[in-house]
Design a protein around this motif. Structure first.
Motif, PDB file in Angstrom:
ATOM      1  N   SER B  76     -30.641  31.899 -25.665  1.00 44.27           N
ATOM      2  CA  SER B  76     -29.257  31.515 -25.392  1.00 44.27           C
ATOM      3  C   SER B  76     -28.686  30.636 -26.502  1.00 44.27           C
ATOM      4  O   SER B  76     -27.537  30.815 -26.904  1.00 44.27           O
ATOM      5  CB  SER B  76     -29.137  30.836 -24.032  1.00 44.27           C
ATOM      6  OG  SER B  76     -29.843  29.623 -24.042  1.00 44.27           O
ATOM      7  N   VAL B  79     -27.595  32.927 -29.434  1.00 48.08           N
ATOM      8  CA  VAL B  79     -26.368  33.719 -29.307  1.00 48.08           C
ATOM      9  C   VAL B  79     -25.130  32.835 -29.152  1.00 48.08           C
ATOM     10  O   VAL B  79     -24.038  33.235 -29.546  1.00 48.08           O
ATOM     11  CB  VAL B  79     -26.452  34.761 -28.166  1.00 48.08           C
ATOM     12  CG1 VAL B  79     -27.598  35.730 -28.422  1.00 48.08           C
ATOM     13  CG2 VAL B  79     -26.552  34.114 -26.814  1.00 48.08           C
ATOM     14  N   SER B 125     -27.752  33.547 -35.448  1.00 45.94           N
ATOM     15  CA  SER B 125     -28.699  33.792 -34.357  1.00 45.94           C
ATOM     16  C   SER B 125     -30.135  33.689 -34.846  1.00 45.94           C
ATOM     17  O   SER B 125     -30.980  33.037 -34.224  1.00 45.94           O
ATOM     18  CB  SER B 125     -28.494  35.191 -33.762  1.00 45.94           C
ATOM     19  OG  SER B 125     -27.604  35.138 -32.688  1.00 45.94           O
ATOM     20  N   PHE B 161     -23.914  40.003 -30.229  1.00 43.83           N
ATOM     21  CA  PHE B 161     -22.996  38.923 -29.860  1.00 43.83           C
ATOM     22  C   PHE B 161     -21.935  38.686 -30.926  1.00 43.83           C
ATOM     23  O   PHE B 161     -20.808  38.281 -30.607  1.00 43.83           O
ATOM     24  CB  PHE B 161     -23.764  37.649 -29.509  1.00 43.83           C
ATOM     25  CG  PHE B 161     -24.200  37.656 -28.076  1.00 43.83           C
ATOM     26  CD1 PHE B 161     -23.397  37.103 -27.097  1.00 43.83           C
ATOM     27  CD2 PHE B 161     -25.382  38.283 -27.702  1.00 43.83           C
ATOM     28  CE1 PHE B 161     -23.765  37.149 -25.760  1.00 43.83           C
ATOM     29  CE2 PHE B 161     -25.765  38.328 -26.371  1.00 43.83           C
ATOM     30  CZ  PHE B 161     -24.956  37.766 -25.392  1.00 43.83           C
ATOM     31  N   SER B 193     -28.471  35.322 -16.613  1.00 47.70           N
ATOM     32  CA  SER B 193     -29.209  36.317 -17.391  1.00 47.70           C
ATOM     33  C   SER B 193     -30.701  36.015 -17.396  1.00 47.70           C
ATOM     34  O   SER B 193     -31.428  36.441 -18.279  1.00 47.70           O
ATOM     35  CB  SER B 193     -28.682  36.372 -18.830  1.00 47.70           C
ATOM     36  OG  SER B 193     -27.356  36.842 -18.835  1.00 47.70           O
ATOM     37  N   LEU B 215     -27.352  39.387 -22.728  1.00 49.20           N
ATOM     38  CA  LEU B 215     -28.260  38.256 -22.865  1.00 49.20           C
ATOM     39  C   LEU B 215     -29.519  38.464 -22.004  1.00 49.20           C
ATOM     40  O   LEU B 215     -30.613  38.053 -22.387  1.00 49.20           O
ATOM     41  CB  LEU B 215     -27.546  36.953 -22.462  1.00 49.20           C
ATOM     42  CG  LEU B 215     -28.343  35.656 -22.647  1.00 49.20           C
ATOM     43  CD1 LEU B 215     -28.851  35.499 -24.074  1.00 49.20           C
ATOM     44  CD2 LEU B 215     -27.508  34.441 -22.256  1.00 49.20           C
TER      45      LEU B 215
END
Ligand SMILES: Nc1ncnc2c1ncn2[C@@H]1O[C@H](COP(=O)(O)OP(=O)(O)OP(=O)(O)O)[C@@H](O)[C@H]1O
Ligand SMILES: [Mg+2]
Lengths: 258, 262
Positions: B76, B79, B125, B161, B193, B215
């Motif tokens: 998480s 992203v 990312s 993303f 998610s 996700l």
């Protein structure tokens, strides 16, 4: 050779016509001016030449190539000074030139050489390591022009290069532009300063509301104007010779600057 | 039909790398600040939820809560970094700094510029996942050498993303709208998610809905690799993401062209 040829060139934004089927040619090594008030369509016109804005209809060739099909090759040969400064505020002064050079695929060593030359030429050498925000308006404008020259363009497009500059800064830019012209660079200049147009341009057109009203050398435009209006105006303006401003006023009934 | 054609006519050149390089130069100017800020938030979650709340939570899927949570946070945080870059970052470059305008006056095309934005999103990312991975590795929460493959997975997750975020930016190009992107899209994804809890406890309908969360698939893979529970289902998660990237890829190009080229 003609560097730019426009035939019935039309630009519309969602039906609004900004440039109305204009025709003109720009010759090698001349300085060609587009003179006109706000909203005349000057920016719309030059944006088509450097490929930012698509041609609605008509034909536009630059260096003998069609802008619709060969824009990448055309852009390799252009230098662009947009109306709004768009220096990269995330980069220092010298970096601005180096990174811009990389977009042309110019190798790093050559880019540095040219960048240092250009900073020297535009009196920005001491500012090389500064952030862009710390430059004055006139310095930023000079840096934008310097940036436009990093690829040694054959055609330099200047959209109101000196708007917002004080007279001294303006004269400094004019002097640099004259030098560039002597070096063989073709110049396209938009402006609403008639003095700028008559100082720099070999030929110019006067635009209003998307149309080209007249075309010629600054001297010819002024001379034609005096002929037509004969003694009367000449008398009126005895001490002040007629200028492009008068020509414009006569053609449109509007002043160039509002 | 014309629209469809325009959608797929993407005009990209090797100059993309020069655009990407520009972003890296800017990033390298203050990477320390950037990275330490990104450390901070996942660390807060790890201590507050992983350790604090974790003390009261049963082991999940056979591992202590801290171990369960940490891989989710890797995915998480990564992203989110991309989502910020490809909304606020992209918009500021486009609208306030006119960087795109400057770039396309050179041989760089608008599509090169957008591809450069996507690459930068991918970069964020990959980089931030590595940063958080280093932290949880130091805390002894990494259990498997499969973890070494996570950067490759983050490449796909980051691309997805970046694409989603640029689509939003192209559809609603104003700075206030990004609040809605984060509250209406990113936060729900973050919460539902499987970062914090397994969805097996929720109704079958919710589980079906969650399947469309990008996700969710990224978290599955990340957790599987870090905990060393690698199976065929992870391959499906990866395929899901790759297919999503391939389907959506032309959209940000189309939207940004439509926005910028007039
Ligand atoms: N992106 C756009 N969308 C819609 N209309 C536009 C756009 N850009 C320009 N116009 C309109 O086209 C006309 C010509 O604008 P343009 O910017 O070309 O004028 P200009 O001669 O450069 O003026 P200025 O001296 O103010 O720079 C104006 O009426 C303007 O409102
Ligand atoms: Mg203008």
């Amino acid at each position: 050779m003609d560097i730019v040829i426009a035939e019935s060139l039309l630009k519309q934004y969602n039906g609004f016509t900004a440039v109305r089927e204009v025709n003109f040619t720009i010759r090698d090594r001349e300085c060609f001016g587009f003179l006109g008030p706000n909203g005349a369509g000057k920016t719309s016109l030059v944006k088509m030449i450097y490929g930012f804005s698509p041609v609605t209809s008509g034909k536009l060739t630059v260096f003998g190539m069609d802008v619709k099909t060969n824009i990448r090759d055309i852009k390799r040969l252009l230098g662009v000074v947009p109306q709004e400064n768009n220096l990269d505020p995330d980069l220092k002064v010298l970096q601005n030139l180096l990174v811009y050079a990389s977009y042309f695929g110019i190798d790093a060593r050559l880019a540095r050489e040219r960048a240092e030359e250009l900073l020297e030429f535009f009196g920005l050498k001491e500012k090389a390591g500064e952030i862009v925000e710390s430059l004055s308006g006139g310095m930023k404008r000079r840096l934008v022009i310097a940036r436009a020259l990093i690829n040694k363009p054959g055609l330099l497009i200047l959209d109101e290069p000196t708007t917002g500059l004080d007279p001294q800064a303006r004269h400094m830019v004019w002097q640099r532009l004259r030098l560039l012209k002597e070096q063989g660079v073709t110049l396209i200049l938009t402006t609403h300063y008639m003095e700028e147009a008559s100082q720099l341009c070999d030929r110019l057109v006067i635009m209003n509301l998307g149309e080209i009203l007249v075309e010629g050398t600054p001297q010819k435009l002024v001379a034609d104007y005096i002929d037509e209006t004969s003694g009367q105006i000449v008398q009126e303006k005895k001490e002040q010779p007629a200028t492009l401003e008068d020509v414009f006023l006569k053609l449109t009934g509007r002043k160039l600057q509002d | 039909m014309e629209t469809l054609k325009r959608l797929f006519r993407i005009n990209i050149s090797p100059l993309v790398w020069k655009v990407f390089r520009r972003h890296l130069i800017v990033f390298s100017r203050n990477w320390k600040v950037n990275i330490s800020f990104n450390f901070f938030e996942p660390l807060l979650y790890l201590t507050a939820l992983g350790i604090g709340l974790g003390a009261y939570v049963h082991p999940i899927e056979g591992v202590p809560y801290l171990n369960y949570l940490a891989p989710g946070l890797v995915a998480s945080s990564a992203v989110f970094a991309t989502a910020y870059e490809c909304t606020y970052g992209t918009f500021i470059r486009m609208e306030f700094q006119k960087t795109f305008h400057a770039m396309v006056a050179t041989p760089v095309s608008m599509d090169d510029v957008i591809a450069g934005e996507i690459l930068y999103g991918v970069f964020k990312s990959v980089l931030y996942s590595l940063v958080i991975l280093a932290v949880i590795f130091a805390l002894g929460l990494v259990k498997s050498p499969w973890t070494l493959l996570i950067p490759c997975v983050m490449f796909v997750g980051g691309a997805l993303f970046a694409i989603l975020s640029i689509i939003w930016t192209g559809l609603v190009p104003n700075i206030e709208s990004f609040n809605y992107y984060f509250s209406l899209v990113m936060t729900p994804l973050f919460l539902f998610s499987g970062v914090f809890f397994p969805l097996t406890g929720m109704s079958i309908i919710v589980q079906k809905i969650v399947w469309i969360s990008p996700l969710y698939h990224l978290v599955n893979i990340t957790r599987g690799m870090i905990l060393g529970r690698v199976g065929i289902s992870l391959v499906w998660d990866l395929i899901w993401m790759i297919v999503a990237v391939l389907i959506l890829l032309p959209v940000p190009f189309y939207l940004m062209r439509r926005l910028m080229i007039r």
